[in-house]
Design a protein around this motif. Structure first.
Motif, PDB file in Angstrom:
ATOM      1  N   GLY A  19       0.814  -1.213   0.000  1.00  0.00           N
ATOM      2  CA  GLY A  19       0.000   0.000   0.000  1.00  0.00           C
ATOM      3  C   GLY A  19       0.840   1.251   0.000  1.00  0.00           C
ATOM      4  O   GLY A  19       0.360   2.319  -0.392  1.00  0.00           O
ATOM      5  N   LEU A  20       2.098   1.135   0.421  1.00  0.00           N
ATOM      6  CA  LEU A  20       3.076   2.221   0.294  1.00  0.00           C
ATOM      7  C   LEU A  20       4.094   1.837  -0.772  1.00  0.00           C
ATOM      8  O   LEU A  20       4.550   0.691  -0.819  1.00  0.00           O
ATOM      9  N   PRO A  21       4.511   2.772  -1.615  1.00  0.00           N
ATOM     10  CA  PRO A  21       5.524   2.463  -2.619  1.00  0.00           C
ATOM     11  C   PRO A  21       6.887   2.211  -1.992  1.00  0.00           C
ATOM     12  O   PRO A  21       7.210   2.741  -0.922  1.00  0.00           O
ATOM     13  N   VAL A  22       7.699   1.414  -2.662  1.00  0.00           N
ATOM     14  CA  VAL A  22       9.087   1.217  -2.243  1.00  0.00           C
ATOM     15  C   VAL A  22       9.788   2.575  -2.200  1.00  0.00           C
ATOM     16  O   VAL A  22       9.633   3.400  -3.098  1.00  0.00           O
ATOM     17  N   GLY A  23      10.537   2.805  -1.154  1.00  0.00           N
ATOM     18  CA  GLY A  23      11.218   4.075  -0.970  1.00  0.00           C
ATOM     19  C   GLY A  23      10.529   4.981   0.037  1.00  0.00           C
ATOM     20  O   GLY A  23      11.107   5.964   0.491  1.00  0.00           O
ATOM     21  N   GLU A  24       9.277   4.638   0.390  1.00  0.00           N
ATOM     22  CA  GLU A  24       8.548   5.449   1.349  1.00  0.00           C
ATOM     23  C   GLU A  24       8.492   4.757   2.711  1.00  0.00           C
ATOM     24  O   GLU A  24       8.444   3.526   2.801  1.00  0.00           O
ATOM     25  N   VAL A  25       8.510   5.573   3.766  1.00  0.00           N
ATOM     26  CA  VAL A  25       8.525   5.104   5.143  1.00  0.00           C
ATOM     27  C   VAL A  25       7.383   5.787   5.887  1.00  0.00           C
ATOM     28  O   VAL A  25       7.060   6.945   5.600  1.00  0.00           O
ATOM     29  N   ALA A  26       6.762   5.090   6.822  1.00  0.00           N
ATOM     30  CA  ALA A  26       5.710   5.680   7.649  1.00  0.00           C
ATOM     31  C   ALA A  26       5.989   5.394   9.117  1.00  0.00           C
ATOM     32  O   ALA A  26       6.309   4.258   9.485  1.00  0.00           O
ATOM     33  N   LEU A  45       7.927   0.057   6.049  1.00  0.00           N
ATOM     34  CA  LEU A  45       8.664   0.270   4.808  1.00  0.00           C
ATOM     35  C   LEU A  45       7.749  -0.062   3.633  1.00  0.00           C
ATOM     36  O   LEU A  45       7.227  -1.180   3.556  1.00  0.00           O
ATOM     37  N   GLY A  46       7.537   0.884   2.727  1.00  0.00           N
ATOM     38  CA  GLY A  46       6.681   0.651   1.573  1.00  0.00           C
ATOM     39  C   GLY A  46       7.137  -0.552   0.764  1.00  0.00           C
ATOM     40  O   GLY A  46       8.337  -0.741   0.535  1.00  0.00           O
ATOM     41  N   ILE A 102      15.364  -4.593   0.852  1.00  0.00           N
ATOM     42  CA  ILE A 102      16.479  -5.019   1.699  1.00  0.00           C
ATOM     43  C   ILE A 102      17.555  -3.950   1.830  1.00  0.00           C
ATOM     44  O   ILE A 102      17.939  -3.586   2.952  1.00  0.00           O
ATOM     45  N   PRO A 103      18.079  -3.378   0.734  1.00  0.00           N
ATOM     46  CA  PRO A 103      19.083  -2.312   0.927  1.00  0.00           C
ATOM     47  C   PRO A 103      18.510  -1.087   1.632  1.00  0.00           C
ATOM     48  O   PRO A 103      19.218  -0.430   2.398  1.00  0.00           O
ATOM     49  N   LEU A 104      17.237  -0.779   1.392  1.00  0.00           N
ATOM     50  CA  LEU A 104      16.608   0.353   2.082  1.00  0.00           C
ATOM     51  C   LEU A 104      16.542   0.102   3.584  1.00  0.00           C
ATOM     52  O   LEU A 104      16.883   0.968   4.396  1.00  0.00           O
ATOM     53  N   GLY A 105      16.089  -1.095   3.955  1.00  0.00           N
ATOM     54  CA  GLY A 105      15.975  -1.423   5.368  1.00  0.00           C
ATOM     55  C   GLY A 105      17.316  -1.460   6.072  1.00  0.00           C
ATOM     56  O   GLY A 105      17.464  -0.948   7.193  1.00  0.00           O
ATOM     57  N   ILE A 106      18.304  -2.063   5.415  1.00  0.00           N
ATOM     58  CA  ILE A 106      19.647  -2.084   6.010  1.00  0.00           C
ATOM     59  C   ILE A 106      20.142  -0.662   6.212  1.00  0.00           C
ATOM     60  O   ILE A 106      20.698  -0.318   7.264  1.00  0.00           O
ATOM     61  N   GLY A 107      19.949   0.183   5.193  1.00  0.00           N
ATOM     62  CA  GLY A 107      20.409   1.565   5.287  1.00  0.00           C
ATOM     63  C   GLY A 107      19.765   2.320   6.438  1.00  0.00           C
ATOM     64  O   GLY A 107      20.441   3.081   7.147  1.00  0.00           O
ATOM     65  N   ILE A 108      18.470   2.111   6.641  1.00  0.00           N
ATOM     66  CA  ILE A 108      17.797   2.794   7.753  1.00  0.00           C
ATOM     67  C   ILE A 108      18.320   2.285   9.085  1.00  0.00           C
ATOM     68  O   ILE A 108      18.588   3.077  10.002  1.00  0.00           O
ATOM     69  N   TRP A 109      18.478   0.965   9.220  1.00  0.00           N
ATOM     70  CA  TRP A 109      19.009   0.428  10.482  1.00  0.00           C
ATOM     71  C   TRP A 109      20.389   0.998  10.790  1.00  0.00           C
ATOM     72  O   TRP A 109      20.667   1.432  11.910  1.00  0.00           O
ATOM     73  N   HIS A 168      17.651  10.599   6.229  1.00  0.00           N
ATOM     74  CA  HIS A 168      19.076  10.638   5.912  1.00  0.00           C
ATOM     75  C   HIS A 168      19.580   9.302   5.366  1.00  0.00           C
ATOM     76  O   HIS A 168      20.796   9.083   5.292  1.00  0.00           O
ATOM     77  N   SER A 169      18.653   8.399   4.989  1.00  0.00           N
ATOM     78  CA  SER A 169      19.045   7.083   4.492  1.00  0.00           C
ATOM     79  C   SER A 169      18.971   7.034   2.972  1.00  0.00           C
ATOM     80  O   SER A 169      18.052   7.605   2.371  1.00  0.00           O
ATOM     81  N   PRO A 170      19.930   6.341   2.332  1.00  0.00           N
ATOM     82  CA  PRO A 170      19.928   6.260   0.866  1.00  0.00           C
ATOM     83  C   PRO A 170      18.700   5.525   0.352  1.00  0.00           C
ATOM     84  O   PRO A 170      18.282   4.507   0.905  1.00  0.00           O
ATOM     85  N   GLY A 171      18.086   6.066  -0.692  1.00  0.00           N
ATOM     86  CA  GLY A 171      16.961   5.415  -1.343  1.00  0.00           C
ATOM     87  C   GLY A 171      15.600   5.770  -0.791  1.00  0.00           C
ATOM     88  O   GLY A 171      14.585   5.439  -1.407  1.00  0.00           O
ATOM     89  N   VAL A 172      15.536   6.408   0.365  1.00  0.00           N
ATOM     90  CA  VAL A 172      14.243   6.799   0.924  1.00  0.00           C
ATOM     91  C   VAL A 172      13.779   8.078   0.230  1.00  0.00           C
ATOM     92  O   VAL A 172      14.474   9.092   0.228  1.00  0.00           O
TER      93      VAL A 172
END
Length: 388
Positions: A163-170, A345-346, A368-375, A311-315
């Motif tokens: 329901g959220l696009p990849v790259g978006e965070v809520a 994570l979208g 996966i790279p988005l989530g790792i980057g945020i962590w 501040h995370s890459p890809g978000v």
């Protein structure tokens, strides 16, 4: 800004698909737990197993400083998978239909990156929790001493979100997910011939009135500002078409966005069950299965997630203080004991993702790279290295 190596991303994606082929139900994640432990040991972390049976906590220390916890859920669901790709479930009747395989692989990728790039000062506890789906593995880990054995000032978790696009965070400062309780109601009347209802007391008619009354509970006994759902989902009564039965059984679920409303609903539902059937000559009783509390973020930690994501890459976008979901999550138990936050994570790529708990769901590996980057960004921001 953290740069995650292609080698780490590739390993995490391969692991995610491997885990998808070997789904295991809550408290039975033996293969999954062994695989996670082996990888964490290979990353050089201190690994503690056995918490809540198949749970794992791995610790990475880098000098003196505060401590932070990151949690992933590891269990699967009792669903027969309908996908036909190469990494389809090999365990009949079981599948990773909620993306816990992806959550696990993402956290393992973050653990490897942080072990190889220690741009922080303090301690990170990587929490791999069993039995998120209904069995309450989060509560079990807390009860068995998670925060006593592994003290931490903050704890965080993520979930992929169709329901959220990849790259978006809520993320929100407050409720992210609802509480969840199940109730089982028994209405007892007096059976009789269906042609002579005056000789009995009909629990079916009383049940019909009770169902409508419980729906009006939300619209007339609660504030319109309260988000609450009462759903009656099961009804059983009678064996013969010409007999008014003695009893009627109904079951349902209650979802609330505040623990105060939850307690009010417990009281009101019991009140309705006892009072509404009485004019029909029927008595009512309710039995509860109390489930997960509200998953309620702490404001400061929700803000930490927002800043880390920005501040995370890809978000590409961060949604802040959006409406919560009426689904439930047992990370709530951890948030009741420790300041922290839960975020989404979208998951939608070029095509919308199948919904969670759907037999055609598959975790989107682009997360996966988005989530790792945020962590990694969250850890480096919260555990700042003064010498860096």
């Amino acid at each position: 800004m953290a740069v995650i190596s292609e080698q780490i991303i590739k390993q995490a994606k391969q692991l995610r698909r491997e885990l998808h082929t070997r789904p295991e139900l809550g408290l039975n994640e033996h293969h999954t737990s062994r695989k996670i432990s082996e990888l964490l040991l290979s990353f050089g972390l201190d690994v503690h197993t056995g918490l809540a049976g198949t749970g794992i906590v791995a610790t990475l220390r880098n000098g003196d400083g505060p401590s932070i916890g990151l949690r992933a859920d590891i269990d699967a669901l009792p669903i027969q998978e309908l996908n036909d790709f190469e990494h389809v479930s090999q365990n009949p009747g079981l599948m990773h239909a909620c993306g816990h395989d992806g959550h696990t692989a993402t956290l393992l990728g973050a653990a490897r990156h942080l072990s190889e790039n220690r741009h922080f000062r303090g301690t990170v506890h990587f929490i791999f929790q069993p039995a998120e789906e209904n069995a309450g593995g989060g509560q079990m880990m807390v009860n068995e001493g998670l925060f006593e054995h592994f003290p931490m000032q903050e704890v965080y978790a993520l979930h992929n979100w169709p329901g959220l696009p990849v790259g978006e965070v809520a993320v929100s400062q407050g409720a992210m997910m609802a509480s969840q309780d199940n109730f089982h109601i028994t209405l007892t009347g007096k059976g009789c011939h269906a042609a002579m209802p005056e000789l009995g007391a009909d629990p079916v008619v009383a049940g019909a009135q009770l169902i409508l009354s419980l729906q009006s509970l939300i619209s007339r006994r609660l504030s319109p500002l309260e988000q609450t759902v009462i759903s009656l989902t099961q009804l059983q009564a009678g064996e013969a078409i010409n007999v008014i039965p003695e009893t009627l059984h109904m079951s349902g679920t209650l979802r609330c966005q505040s623990n105060e409303t939850r307690m009010t609903c417990w009281r009101l539902i019991e009140e309705y069950v006892k009072s509404v059937p009485l004019p029909f000559g029927v008595t009512g009783e309710v039995r509860w299965e109390f489930g997960y509390p509200v998953t309620k973020n702490h404001p400061a930690q929700a803000e930490n997630v927002r800043e880390a994501a920005e501040h995370s890459p890809g978000v590409t976008k961060v949604h802040f203080n959006n409406p919560p979901s009426m689904a439930a999550e047992d990370f709530a138990y951890l948030l009741e004991r420790c300041p922290g936050a839960y975020f989404w994570l979208g998951a939608d790529g070029a095509e919308p993702s199948a919904s969670l708990h759907n037999a055609r769901f598959d975790f989107n590996d682009d997360l996966i790279p988005l989530g790792i980057g945020i962590w990694v960004t969250l850890v480096e921001r919260q555990l700042k290295d003064a010498d860096a």
